[in-house]
Design an enzyme around this catalytic site. Structure first.
Site, short mmCIF file in Angstrom:
data_model
loop_
_atom_site.label_atom_id
_atom_site.label_comp_id
_atom_site.label_asym_id
_atom_site.label_seq_id
_atom_site.Cartn_x
_atom_site.Cartn_y
_atom_site.Cartn_z
N CYS A 345 7.65 6.70 14.69
CA CYS A 345 8.68 5.90 15.35
C CYS A 345 9.60 5.24 14.32
O CYS A 345 10.33 5.93 13.62
CB CYS A 345 8.02 4.89 16.29
N HIS A 448 3.81 8.09 19.70
CA HIS A 448 2.66 7.22 19.46
C HIS A 448 1.42 7.86 20.10
O HIS A 448 1.50 8.53 21.12
CB HIS A 448 2.89 5.86 20.10
#
Length: 518
Positions: A345, A448
């Site tokens: 991310c 994630h």
């Protein structure tokens, strides 16, 4: 509409604490599991959460990770109603997420000014849960008797009154002064709030519990309320947490701490680090040590270096340079025996050549130079991607399951390949995610939870082992992280049964109307 016209309300239990990080999230999950095993349809609820550790629900809403773990313990899918307000700190201000969607970035005063409009949305979310489930277990935040914050409370006692909840108060003996914690909190409660408290729990005890007998008797004599039990310190029963207070603070490198055939995984402990639970599955793998580093001098000689997610990419990129980690990461890429480098991310965004912010989403800088380890450019935008995803590693038969939560999009250059082929669950869009360099040493992704998948984690770790000349780990040593957690939730319920007197709680849940003297 009168109260009698509303759907039947759930009997509710609220877990309050004498302070932050005393075990409220864990015990809420434990009580959810206990009630589910008793045959009740149960759901968790936390009115307002402040956390950078978040998750995306099936409908695309963002909530705190702790409520996701509590939903899993309950045996149900997470939903935005379980955490109607999520605050994501951004250095003096917070992104405010209501019912799963961001509504803006606010200072504390700006947020407090919105409480009159937010409170009806909080109660509506709770009422929807209470109409669908037989029991609701509410989690408080911090302490319920912070005098300077009481008028702004949306999460603790105000919510206990709306839900007509029985309350248990948890104190952490590790912090010291446990009886002062309990008695001090009790003395600051109003009489109508004291009437809700059915018992106290002392958490994280180590040693001979009989040494507490005189103190437990004093608490009962002073308050008229029993200590329901003393819970032993059990770090092996930890679940996904809502903030980085729970991570292991091992910031130094020590060759002697690694056994023969062990792998060293170093994670940058960014100031705005989010979703640190991405790395918990790695720490459970035999022969893998995960540590968190805050200075370039602590870089060591890792087998894998990770730049985690962050809510403040530009600020944390600057921090990497200030503490000497940026130079060490870049230098390690040129070393033939240097580490694999992984960005997730915000960490993925940092690995690229540039980060562009034309709208000032994160800072006043229109363009920021990245670490230059991937041929990518990221451009921030006002919209936020929130999706559950699944797919495969490109060129390999390895399944991926996880979630995206990010501002901005990243474009790959000619020298960088995509890493994953994914489907976004909510809109069924097919995407190519992430980037990996030609040598396979540096990679990044927006997904994630990639290490929750046992097949992917096994392949990833065995590739690291092969680089060091280590034999692969045997397949029987692997267990998916979700299966691992399912077993842990069951252990949590047994933990409560073994150490608590549950009779006062069952009695209070059976007769909620007896507390309605407000």
């Amino acid at each position: 509409m009168t109260r009698s016209d509303l759907p039947p309300r759930a009997s509710s239990l609220m877990v309050l604490g004498t302070a932050s990080h005393v075990g409220k999230s864990l015990l809420t999950a434990a009580f959810c599991r206990l009630l589910a095993e008793a045959g009740h349809r149960v759901a968790p609820f936390k009115a307002q959460n402040m956390a950078l550790n978040s998750f995306v629900t099936l409908e695309g809403g963002e909530i705190g990770r702790a409520q996701v773990a509590q939903a899993e313990a309950s045996g149900i899918a997470p939903h935005v109603d379980m955490n109607p307000i999520l605050l994501k700190p951004m250095g003096g201000v917070s992104q405010v997420i209501v019912e799963g969607h961001p509504i803006g970035v606010m200072s504390a005063r700006e947020y407090y000014a919105e409480k009159a409009t937010l409170w009806p949305r909080v109660t509506a979310a709770y009422d929807r849960l209470a109409s669908r489930y037989e029991r609701v277990v509410l989690e408080g935040a911090g302490s319920p008797v912070e005098i300077n914050l009481t008028e702004h409370d949306l999460t603790n006692l105000k919510m206990a009154h709306h839900a007509d909840a029985a309350v248990i108060l948890v104190a952490d003996i590790e912090r010291g002064g446990v009886f002062a914690q309990i008695i001090g909190t009790w003395e600051l409660l109003e009489p109508r709030d004291r009437a809700r408290v059915v018992g106290f729990i002392i958490n994280k005890f180590r040693g001979d519990v009989t040494l507490l007998d005189s103190g437990l008797a004093f608490v009962r004599e002073r308050t008229g309320v029993p200590v329901l039990g003393v819970l032993p310190y059990r770090p092996d029963l930890q679940i996904d947490q809502e903030d980085s207070l729970g991570i292991d603070e091992t910031a130094t490198f020590d060759d002697e701490a690694l056994g023969p055939g062990d792998l060293d995984v170093a994670v940058a402990r960014l100031p705005g680090m989010s979703n640190f639970t991405d790395f918990w599955p790695l720490s459970r793998i035999p022969g893998v040590r995960v540590r968190y580093v805050e200075r370039g001098v602590n870089f060591g000689r890792p087998d894998l270096f990770v730049l985690p997610g962050t809510k403040t990419t530009v600020r944390d990129l600057d921090w990497l340079r200030q503490v000497g980690l940026a130079d060490r990461i870049i230098a390690s890429r040129a070393e033939p025996d240097g580490p694999q480098i992984l960005g997730i991310c915000g960490g993925f965004q940092m690995l690229g050549r540039w980060i562009e912010d034309p709208l000032g989403i994160e800072s006043s800088q229109k363009q920021v130079e990245g670490l230059g380890l991937l041929d990518t450019v990221t451009r921030f935008a006002e919209s936020k991607t929130r999706q559950l995803v699944s797919g495969r590693v490109i060129g390999m038969d390895l399944p991926i399951l996880g979630y995206e939560i990010h501002m901005g999009e990243t474009e790959r250059g000619d020298s960088t390949l995509p890493w994953f082929s994914l489907i976004r669950h909510r809109n069924q869009a097919a995407i190519l995610d992430g980037a990996i360099d030609q040598a396979g040493r540096v990679s990044g992704t927006y997904v994630h939870g990639i290490f929750d998948s046992a097949p992917f984690a096994e392949q990833f770790i065995n590739q690291l082992r092969a680089r060091r000349g280590f034999a692969p780990l045997a397949t029987p040593e692997w267990q998916s992280h979700r299966d691992f957690l399912a077993g842990r939730y069951a252990k949590l319920a047994e933990f409560l049964r073994a150490h608590l007197d549950l009779a006062p709680i069952w009695a209070a849940l059976a007769e909620p109307s007896a507390r309605s003297a407000d």
